[in-house]
Write an enzyme that holds these catalytic residues in place. Structure first.
Site, PDB file in Angstrom:
ATOM      1  N   HIS A  39      -7.843  13.557  77.615  1.00 26.34           N
ATOM      2  CA  HIS A  39      -7.796  12.555  76.549  1.00 26.34           C
ATOM      3  C   HIS A  39      -8.561  11.291  76.927  1.00 26.34           C
ATOM      4  O   HIS A  39      -9.202  10.678  76.087  1.00 26.34           O
ATOM      5  CB  HIS A  39      -6.326  12.223  76.261  1.00 26.34           C
ATOM      6  CG  HIS A  39      -6.119  11.401  75.039  1.00 26.34           C
ATOM      7  ND1 HIS A  39      -6.192  11.937  73.776  1.00 26.34           N
ATOM      8  CD2 HIS A  39      -5.840  10.095  74.887  1.00 26.34           C
ATOM      9  CE1 HIS A  39      -5.965  10.985  72.895  1.00 26.34           C
ATOM     10  NE2 HIS A  39      -5.745   9.849  73.540  1.00 26.34           N
ATOM     11  N   HIS A  85      -4.569  11.019  66.109  1.00 25.42           N
ATOM     12  CA  HIS A  85      -3.230  10.895  66.685  1.00 25.42           C
ATOM     13  C   HIS A  85      -2.452  12.158  66.361  1.00 25.42           C
ATOM     14  O   HIS A  85      -1.372  12.122  65.790  1.00 25.42           O
ATOM     15  CB  HIS A  85      -2.526   9.633  66.170  1.00 25.42           C
ATOM     16  CG  HIS A  85      -1.973   8.792  67.278  1.00 25.42           C
ATOM     17  ND1 HIS A  85      -0.785   8.126  67.198  1.00 25.42           N
ATOM     18  CD2 HIS A  85      -2.447   8.527  68.512  1.00 25.42           C
ATOM     19  CE1 HIS A  85      -0.565   7.482  68.332  1.00 25.42           C
ATOM     20  NE2 HIS A  85      -1.559   7.705  69.137  1.00 25.42           N
TER      21      HIS A  85
END
Lengths: 741, 86, 229
Positions: A39, A85
């Site tokens: 990430h 998200h």
């Protein structure tokens, strides 16, 4: 602590030891683990993303910062970026989506820009808890965006089986700033300056959110590793946004970085690297919400609504005063050094001593594929029951209505009505259009904004899907005669360690690259979300593309519906041999073949022509829409339903392959309604520009849509407005209670 | 069967940020209640149900809390018997 | 006397800038006043703008109702020194403080709603004669808690005092008495009492035809008691 426990591979751990020249301590291992996670490090995608074009005379800031920035005019600049998200929204849809909105807003603010618009791109499953997730996500987006006062001006929602356990929540934020302002971002810190933490006190929220939650696949027994869920607080977010912008306005801010994934460690090391300085941080000075937080927890916390500021000595005091006007405190937590070292203290004790670049740039990257050309198109044999085997001639009225009412096609009002789309009083066209149009304070020009990324199109041929997402976005901007200034890419895929996922990802990026090049638009930043995979089942590769265009007459958008019936309907740049690959129709019939390759040079031609034609009185284009999901058919339906009640349409098509003609979703086609008195001249213009065109119908003053197939017509069908509206708004009868689609 | 009246208090887990409680606490602080050092906001759910015993009623209410009334990701709950009516 | 408009900014207000711009575009001298002041400067007209004051936590408007400036507002109203307009969250704050009767509950849908609506003047307020009975405005709403409610015992007084100022009418502008985007009692969109007016719709968002309506110009001009531009 072992390297394994923080998610590092043996190879990565070896690299860490090599860089440090010693065995790191537990805290240091933790820092590496977080920043070398997929990430944060983009280790599987960085080399692939390098393929994308990012240059252009209008580009002020390209990829790598908090957001890309492009020039709107001599005075105003536009900062914009899409961010995902996804994983947090699956764990807790309301808070996951809310914190996603908060995070991307802070990214824009960190560029010194005032957020003026949000758009969201959502994907859910149709079965199971899809509806519960969707309701939660919509509530979260609205709850945050409405309260912080940034309008949600558009968006899209699509459905697919892979999204059931891997919903996608991609949010695009757009902000504006004046060009004269010093470029704010993370790169301006200089030795001797003080580092401040601003906003919410730090708690144990979301620790390991980045390194574990967003960097692994889910499986059924993952319940217990869930960190404390971050809670979005739009109230503090609003104060933080205003305080940060006010501080920047004083000239006292040297650098800003928002705290997002991997919290303080990510923000501070990123800032150090971008500014090419060292940092000394005192963790015991960080204001904490919970007692007895360790240095590790403080560095890893993903508590929302925080911003890292570096203040200069000349105007730093004014910046602090501006911040306190908004009821917030900025706490000094360290200083910028010339040493180049990244040193953490807890009290008197030195608890970490590294180089920030090891954390930010040290992670070994996965090599990218070498094959930089488009993969060959592999047409698939029509499956049994597909259109080519079925209706060769004529049309199937029931199938057409099923398209109009499909969840991927029907009206999204029940969702977008829950978002404030009008606050800031600049929304000329909001979410009931396919392209949003905004005025910009301080500029005679405005913005056209569009977002698109249909996973269905990338399911079989990711290259085609990537190219199509760019094509649809640029086409939508072109319907306004807007000049595309830049694109942002939100790339969503499964586990990149699987060869087939990696290959599809690379092909998707190649498709984006080729389309962006052909259409001459830079990609100025974005986001990659891997590991959208649960129990081994991955999503379709999903390239969410957002586009920002310069609109030359934002208070008078080019219409997408009609007030008068005296028009001829044209399909501009029609598909050469209409294919149903990747279409809603295919999905409804249980097949999915390759989406057609967009003819990029034809589209580039068409976009150029439209740029002047839409405001050319001679061409007299009364309304225009880009063809996308649901094909020409859905474009016709939407144009008609949005038109005045006194406008009807008669659509006439050749008998052979009428259904593929109506339902092909090949991007780059446009439905235009041209004044019938001007149509000869327009057709000549198109011809002289070598742009293909089909006359597909006429307006009339009856309040119905008629489809005639065959010349002379052999099959006809007429729909009343109320019939069609009932189909397109079929959410009204659905779901009970909550009134959602 | 007896009718039991139960009360359930659903609150955010202590480690979860409570923006509403935080903002409210700030205002009451400024407006004449400086002694308030913590204020967290939750929900109270009043339940009436028939059950064989108080234990039975509580067990059912706990299931209700786990499955519907509290969000296990964010919240926890306590439940107690207020009264019984025979 | 030329009006001097003050827009109060509470922490979490988010329509303050739009509201200032709207009044300035009408040529009115307009400033922002911070919530923690204890006076209203020399304002002749005070606007409580929309937004989510204190996040609308606890209840919409409940925490802002106790801000220091609210006491100054109450005092100025009782002296008859001022005219007050509460828009959306501002209306909620006025009700929470008890300056206007009633309360704003959650929309019956349970959801935030942003949409264009038609509202109609039901009872022209004595203080603002420019608003005539039957006058219609196309204005947007954007709220989660806009369902007007008032206790049974107070309803008669509300009618008797002529406080029922605005109500929602259906999308064709027809008075059906049924159309109701949020479940307000009697489809009430706004209330006025003495020098105080509150409404859920946002006139400051309806200032230009390209934004969907310019009816807000007329509305705010009438509130300022100025000749509409």
């Amino acid at each position: 602590m072992t390297p394994d426990a923080v998610g590092l591979t043996a190879k990565e751990a070896e690299r860490v030891r090599q860089l440090c020249g010693r065995e790191p301590n537990d805290l240091e291992w933790g820092l590496f683990g977080a920043l070398w996670s997929e990430h944060c490090s983009y280790k599987s995608s960085k080399r692939v993303l390098a393929w994308l074009p990012k240059e252009g005379p209008q580009v002020v800031a390209g990829p790598g910062g908090n957001a890309g920035v492009v020039r709107l005019d001599d005075r105003m600049e536009v900062a914009f970026k899409v961010e995902s998200h996804n994983h947090p929204s699956y764990v807790e849809p309301v808070q996951g989506a809310a914190t996603g909105v908060g995070g991307i807003i802070r990214d824009i603010v960190a560029m010194g820009a005032r957020p003026i618009a949000l758009m969201d791109s959502l994907r859910f499953g149709l079965e199971g808890n899809g509806q519960r997730l969707r309701d939660g996500v919509v509530a979260g987006i609205g709850g945050y965006g409405n309260a912080i006062g940034v309008p949600t001006v558009g968006g899209e929602v699509y459905y697919g089986p892979g999204y059931a356990k891997n919903p996608l929540v991609n949010v695009l934020c757009v902000g504006v700033r004046q060009s004269k302002d010093a470029i704010v971002g993370a790169s301006g810190a200089r030795p001797g300056q003080m580092v401040y933490l601003l906003g919410q006190a730090t708690g144990r929220d979301g620790i390991h959110g980045a390194s574990l939650l967003a960097s692994r696949d889910f499986s059924a027994d993952d319940q217990d590793m869930r960190p404390t869920v971050q809670v979005g607080d739009p109230y503090t977010g609003k104060l933080l946004m205003e305080a940060t912008l006010a501080a920047i306005e004083t000239g006292g801010v040297a650098a800003v970085q928002d705290l997002g994934a991997a919290g303080l460690v990510s923000a501070s090391s990123e800032l150090a690297v971008q500014s090419q300085v060292g940092l000394e941080l005192h963790l015991d000075q960080v204001p904490c919400r919970e007692s007895a937080m360790s240095g590790y927890e403080i560095m890893m916390s993903e508590t929302q609504e925080r911003m890292l500021l570096v203040l200069n000595s000349a105007h730093g005091g004014e910046a602090l005063a501006a911040i306190s006007q908004w009821g917030l405190n900025a706490t000094p937590i360290g200083r910028v050094t010339a040493s180049g070292r990244y040193v953490l203290y807890f009290g008197e004790r030195e608890v970490a001593n590294l180089e920030a670049s090891w954390l930010v740039d040290g992670c070994p990257l996965t090599p990218a594929g070498k094959d930089l050309v488009a993969p060959a198109f592999k047409p698939m044999r029509p499956s049994p029951g597909s259109m080519e085997e079925g209706v060769e001639e004529g049309f199937d009225a029931g199938a057409l209505m099923a398209i109009a009412s499909d969840p991927d096609c029907r009206e999204r009002r029940p969702i977008f009505q829950r978002y404030d789309s009008m606050i800031q009083t600049a929304t000329v066209w909001g979410p009931d259009h396919e392209v949003s149009v905004l005025t910009v304070d301080g500029s005679p020009w405005g913005l056209a904004l569009a977002v698109s990324g249909i996973g269905r199109w990338a399911a079989v041929d990711a290259y085609a899907g990537g190219a199509a997402a760019v094509s649809v976005v640029v086409s939508r901007l072109a319907t306004q005669g807007a000049v595309a200034l830049g694109l942002t890419d939100g790339l969503n895929a499964g586990n990149p360690d699987k060869p087939e996922v990696k290959q599809a990802f690379e092909q998707m990026v190649l498709g984006i690259r080729d389309a962006a090049r052909a259409l001459d638009v830079p990609v100025t930043g974005g986001n990659v979300s891997f590991h959208n995979e649960t129990d081994g089942a991955a999503i379709w590769p999903t390239p969410v593309i957002g586009g920002v265009g310069r609109h030359f007459h934002p208070t008078a958008p080019v219409a997408d519906s009609l007030n008068r019936p005296d028009v001829t309907l044209l399909l501009i740049n029609p598909a050469l041999s209409p294919s149903l690959g990747g279409s809603v129709w295919e999905r409804q019939h249980g097949v999915l073949t390759a989406y057609p390759r967009v003819r990029l040079s034809d589209l580039a031609h068409t976009v150029t022509w439209l740029g002047t034609a839409v405001s050319d009185v001679d061409a007299d284009i009364r309304a225009v829409r880009a063809v996308a999901d649901g094909g020409l058919w859905l474009a016709l339906v939407k144009m008609w339903l949005a038109s005045a009640p006194s406008v009807g349409m008669t659509v006439t098509l050749e008998a052979v392959h009428a259904m593929p003609r109506l339902l092909s979703e090949e991007a780059g086609q446009f439905l235009a309604a041209v004044a019938t008195t001007r149509v000869e001249a327009t057709l000549l213009q198109l011809q002289s520009n070598a742009i293909g065109c089909l006359v597909v119908g006429q307006g009339h003053d009856g309040d119905y849509l008629e489809l005639q197939v065959g010349r002379p017509s052999r099959w006809t069908r007429r729909w009343s407005r109320s019939q069609m509206r009932a189909a397109w708004q079929s959410w009204e009868g659905d779901s009970g209670g909550s009134g959602t689609p | 069967m007896t009718q039991f009246r139960l009360r359930m208090a659903v609150t955010l887990k202590p480690e979860v940020l409570d923006p509403a409680g935080q903002a409210t606490q700030q205002v009451v602080h400024e407006r004449g209640f400086p002694e308030v050092s913590e204020l967290r906001i939750g929900k109270v759910v009043d339940i009436a149900m028939h059950a064989h015993s108080a234990e039975d009623a509580l067990a059912k209410a706990r299931r209700l809390g786990n499955e519907f009334l509290a969000n296990p990701v964010l919240e926890r709950f306590e439940v107690w018997v207020q009264s019984d009516e025979t | 006397m030329k009006p001097k408009v003050a827009v109060i900014r509470f922490p979490g207000s988010n329509c303050d800038r739009d509201t200032v711009q709207a009044f300035q575009s009408l040529g009115a001298e307009t400033t922002i006043l911070a919530y923690d002041r204890e006076d209203l400067e020399d304002a002749t007209h005070v606007v409580l703008p929309g937004g989510f004051s204190y996040g609308d936590y606890l209840r919409a408007g409940a925490l802002a109702a106790h801000a220091p400036i609210m006491q100054a507002l109450v005092d100025a109203i009782s002296r008859g020194a001022i005219e007050v307009l509460g828009i959306c969250n501002g209306f909620q704050i006025l009700c929470e403080r008890g300056i206007l009767p009633g309360a704003l509950f959650a929309n019956v849908s349970g959801q935030f709603r942003c949409s264009w609506e038609w509202v109609e003047v039901l009872t022209p307020p004595a203080r603002w004669p420019g608003f005539r009975r039957g006058m219609r405005f196309r204005l947007p709403i954007a709220h989660a808690d806009g369902a007007y409610r008032i206790g049974h015992s107070d309803r008669e007084a509300l009618w008797a005092q002529g406080s029922v100022f605005l109500r929602y009418v259906d999308p064709d502008g027809q008075e059906t008495g049924e159309y109701n985007p949020n479940g307000s009692w009697e489809a009430i969109a706004g209330i006025s009492e003495g020098p105080v007016m509150g409404l859920m719709p946002h006139p400051e968002r309806a200032m230009q035809p390209w934004l969907g309506s310019k009816d807000g110009r007329l509305f705010l001009s009438l509130w300022l008691q100025e000749v509409p531009q």
